[in-house]
Design a protein around this motif. Structure first.
Motif, PDB file in Angstrom:
ATOM      1  N   ALA A 157       0.823  -1.215   0.000  1.00  0.00           N
ATOM      2  CA  ALA A 157       0.000   0.000   0.000  1.00  0.00           C
ATOM      3  C   ALA A 157       0.853   1.259   0.000  1.00  0.00           C
ATOM      4  O   ALA A 157       0.421   2.315  -0.467  1.00  0.00           O
ATOM      5  CB  ALA A 157      -0.924   0.001   1.218  1.00  0.00           C
ATOM      6  N   HIS A 158       2.080   1.160   0.536  1.00  0.00           N
ATOM      7  CA  HIS A 158       2.931   2.352   0.652  1.00  0.00           C
ATOM      8  C   HIS A 158       4.311   2.133   0.042  1.00  0.00           C
ATOM      9  O   HIS A 158       5.265   2.827   0.375  1.00  0.00           O
ATOM     10  CB  HIS A 158       3.111   2.753   2.123  1.00  0.00           C
ATOM     11  CG  HIS A 158       1.887   2.624   2.972  1.00  0.00           C
ATOM     12  ND1 HIS A 158       1.608   1.496   3.704  1.00  0.00           N
ATOM     13  CD2 HIS A 158       0.871   3.473   3.184  1.00  0.00           C
ATOM     14  CE1 HIS A 158       0.462   1.663   4.356  1.00  0.00           C
ATOM     15  NE2 HIS A 158      -0.010   2.840   4.059  1.00  0.00           N
TER      16      HIS A 158
ATOM     17  N   ASP B 262       2.718  -5.053   3.656  1.00  0.00           N
ATOM     18  CA  ASP B 262       2.527  -3.599   3.634  1.00  0.00           C
ATOM     19  C   ASP B 262       1.098  -3.233   3.238  1.00  0.00           C
ATOM     20  O   ASP B 262       0.856  -2.634   2.188  1.00  0.00           O
ATOM     21  CB  ASP B 262       3.530  -2.929   2.677  1.00  0.00           C
ATOM     22  CG  ASP B 262       3.353  -1.406   2.607  1.00  0.00           C
ATOM     23  OD1 ASP B 262       2.900  -0.818   3.603  1.00  0.00           O
ATOM     24  OD2 ASP B 262       3.652  -0.833   1.546  1.00  0.00           O
ATOM     25  N   SER B 264      -2.773  -1.427   4.069  1.00  0.00           N
ATOM     26  CA  SER B 264      -3.264  -0.214   4.724  1.00  0.00           C
ATOM     27  C   SER B 264      -4.232  -0.543   5.849  1.00  0.00           C
ATOM     28  O   SER B 264      -4.395   0.238   6.775  1.00  0.00           O
ATOM     29  CB  SER B 264      -3.923   0.723   3.711  1.00  0.00           C
ATOM     30  OG  SER B 264      -4.867   0.026   2.937  1.00  0.00           O
ATOM     31  N   THR B 292       8.522   0.326  12.989  1.00  0.00           N
ATOM     32  CA  THR B 292       9.657   1.242  13.048  1.00  0.00           C
ATOM     33  C   THR B 292       9.612   2.119  11.805  1.00  0.00           C
ATOM     34  O   THR B 292       9.012   3.184  11.810  1.00  0.00           O
ATOM     35  CB  THR B 292      10.963   0.461  13.193  1.00  0.00           C
ATOM     36  OG1 THR B 292      11.080  -0.490  12.138  1.00  0.00           O
ATOM     37  CG2 THR B 292      10.990  -0.271  14.527  1.00  0.00           C
ATOM     38  N   PHE B 293      10.202   1.639  10.710  1.00  0.00           N
ATOM     39  CA  PHE B 293      10.168   2.461   9.502  1.00  0.00           C
ATOM     40  C   PHE B 293       8.938   2.165   8.651  1.00  0.00           C
ATOM     41  O   PHE B 293       8.721   2.793   7.625  1.00  0.00           O
ATOM     42  CB  PHE B 293      11.445   2.235   8.674  1.00  0.00           C
ATOM     43  CG  PHE B 293      11.624   0.819   8.248  1.00  0.00           C
ATOM     44  CD1 PHE B 293      11.175   0.394   7.016  1.00  0.00           C
ATOM     45  CD2 PHE B 293      12.227  -0.107   9.096  1.00  0.00           C
ATOM     46  CE1 PHE B 293      11.335  -0.915   6.631  1.00  0.00           C
ATOM     47  CE2 PHE B 293      12.385  -1.410   8.711  1.00  0.00           C
ATOM     48  CZ  PHE B 293      11.938  -1.813   7.469  1.00  0.00           C
ATOM     49  N   HIS B 294       8.139   1.197   9.100  1.00  0.00           N
ATOM     50  CA  HIS B 294       6.962   0.858   8.307  1.00  0.00           C
ATOM     51  C   HIS B 294       5.797   1.774   8.597  1.00  0.00           C
ATOM     52  O   HIS B 294       5.681   2.318   9.682  1.00  0.00           O
ATOM     53  CB  HIS B 294       6.537  -0.582   8.590  1.00  0.00           C
ATOM     54  CG  HIS B 294       7.489  -1.557   8.023  1.00  0.00           C
ATOM     55  ND1 HIS B 294       8.403  -2.232   8.781  1.00  0.00           N
ATOM     56  CD2 HIS B 294       7.703  -1.941   6.747  1.00  0.00           C
ATOM     57  CE1 HIS B 294       9.132  -2.984   8.005  1.00  0.00           C
ATOM     58  NE2 HIS B 294       8.735  -2.835   6.769  1.00  0.00           N
ATOM     59  N   ARG B 295       4.909   1.880   7.609  1.00  0.00           N
ATOM     60  CA  ARG B 295       3.663   2.576   7.825  1.00  0.00           C
ATOM     61  C   ARG B 295       2.770   1.679   8.668  1.00  0.00           C
ATOM     62  O   ARG B 295       2.671   0.485   8.422  1.00  0.00           O
ATOM     63  CB  ARG B 295       2.969   2.867   6.487  1.00  0.00           C
ATOM     64  CG  ARG B 295       3.788   3.685   5.529  1.00  0.00           C
ATOM     65  CD  ARG B 295       3.843   5.145   5.949  1.00  0.00           C
ATOM     66  NE  ARG B 295       4.624   5.898   4.969  1.00  0.00           N
ATOM     67  CZ  ARG B 295       4.107   6.462   3.887  1.00  0.00           C
ATOM     68  NH1 ARG B 295       2.820   6.379   3.649  1.00  0.00           N
ATOM     69  NH2 ARG B 295       4.877   7.116   3.040  1.00  0.00           N
TER      70      ARG B 295
END
Lengths: 338, 338
Positions: A157-158, B262, B264, B292-295
């Motif tokens: 998604a990102h 990943d 949403s 951490t660095f993930h959405r």
């Protein structure tokens, strides 16, 4: 239209691999340029566009027709919007690289993630050829993956899909660079293997290993994963232990990937895969042990080496231009006949 | 053609949920039938086909036109070949259910995996509506997931994708039914939570819990996960500990899913999700800690309850018939106006 080519760039922290690639997957010209990321992101973008423009000019001078551009970068890449969201190695943060290239160069441009396009190339042209469901896992300083189904890599998604290096495999394991404990990357990357060996050797080499940037070996320098692999193969007990710990963690990570993705082929790339059977043999055994009701995937070494990213960028460009890669690209042996 | 319907069956180990569903996602008739799996797979197949035939006849009697059949079953389901590869609960092993249905009933038929079609329904019509990248996780006696991108659930190379219950989260954890140690399902399923509570209570309820098949509570019976949730909410220290252990393991599992997919939106379904905020609150916090660095994905409870599987089977059938679910299906409020 047999003179069509795409411009492909694989931008890394140190250098850029660049090529003009035909629809049959053959690179008719290759170049390497330094990235020199220390200059800052704006200068790096300028270099990327300059190099692409140079390749376009060279193609035209040779009577070829450049039809699209493909650019691969590391980090978090939003392929749909064409934005390099976050690339620590290259210093990018929300750089709209696709639109910048289109504006300056006037060709359809696709932006991709380095590991995902590498996986695309391995799945379509390399070790995963013929399989519809491929998991490509690149093991080097870090660990990342690309899940490729029917020749398309999942983006998320990102733009952050495939971060297999940051799945937790050892709750009480070493802290990862990302801040969490026990990530696969903190246990089984090439960097982690060298560091772990140094720690257990108890000679302070661990710290040196963790800051080592290159594969150089000098007296007193950190032991690299490649050296650990060699020493393990030679039967050195400490190396055997460290190597097996990494293999077990990798097998846990691959088993997790297989549970979620159910692929037919796992392709191992990156520097650590160059250990060849010293990695693949024990890893196959450890993965086999972890397969219960699941189908066991084929586990193979990558076939395209460090050209995978550039070839994958070319495939993205061909897709963007609506040019179907020709069958010849899938049968490299045919290249000799042309 | 507004009178078109599809026949949908969600076949579980105990019962079958069946419906006639319009293209707008509204069930115009629902039925439940016992599966009675002990009779053996041939008898279960007969029942499935009888029930479908009955629904077809009822649809026609009501002036409706049945255009396709969708059947969801648990286990390993090869959706491309239409084969129920392995369904322990139902006793299936390599049953070509799709072709059997087509032969006997003469309608296009789609076979799907119960959790994957449940995820499909939640992603298209339920709690994941509007999100392009959804991970549906069903937590009950077992734990399984469906990764839905643009309204299509990933199936895998052998019909076994989404087995998030069998990713290793605790290397020294309890052995899973699949034979491996530390699977998410062995630590954080409803069954595991009840078992763990019984073990720590030290009264032998653990064994009873592990063989408990239903939600029944009687004096001296195993404590269910729902009861553990209640007692945790009331502050009972043992329940608080057991619940938090499960939440932490679930967060590890969801974080792994997020690293790889990943998405949403993560939609939690299955019996355990009925704990509502008692689960979602702490799980959101634990997941947040792991990003951490993930959405960070949105974490929400499933909206369709135990109808998700039947609705998802209907969506598969609509897809098979080439009927696009109408927009009305995405705006349930409109149903009132029809």
């Amino acid at each position: 239209m047999s003179d069509r080519v795409v411009v492909a760039l694989d931008v890394g922290g140190t250098g850029m691999k660049c090529a003009l690639v035909r629809p049959d997957g053959v690179a008719v010209r290759t170049e390497r340029h330094p990235t020199d990321a220390a200059r800052g992101p704006a200068a790096v973008v300028d270099t990327i566009l300059d190099v692409a423009q140079g390749l376009i000019a060279k193609a035209r001078a040779d009577g070829l027709t450049p039809v699209a551009i493909g650019i691969a970068v590391p980090g978090v890449v939003d392929e749909a919007r064409g934005v390099a969201v976050w690339s620590a190695n290259v210093g990018f943060r929300d750089v709209p690289l696709r639109d910048l290239a289109v504006t300056r160069l006037g060709l359809p441009t696709a932006l991709g993630h380095d590991v995902r396009v590498g996986g695309l190339a391995e799945a379509r042209l390399g070790a995963g050829r013929g399989a519809d469901h491929v998991l490509f896992v690149a093991i080097g300083t870090g660990i990342a993956a690309a899940h490729v189904v029917d020749g398309v890599a999942g983006v998320g998604a990102h733009g952050a899909a495939g971060e297999i290096g940051h799945i937790m495999v050892r709750p009480d394991g070493p802290r990862c660079g990302c801040g969490r404990p026990g990530c696969l990357e903190a246990v089984a990357s090439a960097a982690a293997i060298g560091r772990r060996y140094g720690e257990l050797a108890g000679d302070g080499r661990g710290d040196a290993a963790s800051s080592a940037q290159g594969p150089e070996q000098s007296p007193g320098a950190a032991v690299t994963a490649a050296v650990v692999a060699e020493r393990a193969a030679a039967g050195e007990p400490l190396a055997v232990q460290v190597w097996q710990e990494a293999v077990d963690a990798l097998a846990d990570g691959l088993a997790t990937g297989q549970a979620l993705f159910d692929v037919s082929t796992i392709v191992l790339g990156g520097g650590l895969a160059q250990a060849g059977d010293g990695l693949l043999g024990p890893l196959r055994a450890a993965l086999h042990e972890r397969m219960t009701f699941h189908r066991e995937p084929r586990l193979v070494a990558a076939a395209l080496g460090d050209e995978a990213g550039c070839l994958g960028a070319a495939l993205l460009a061909l897709d963007a231009a609506g040019v179907r890669a020709t069958d010849a690209a899938r049968v490299p042996d045919h290249q000799e006949e042309r």
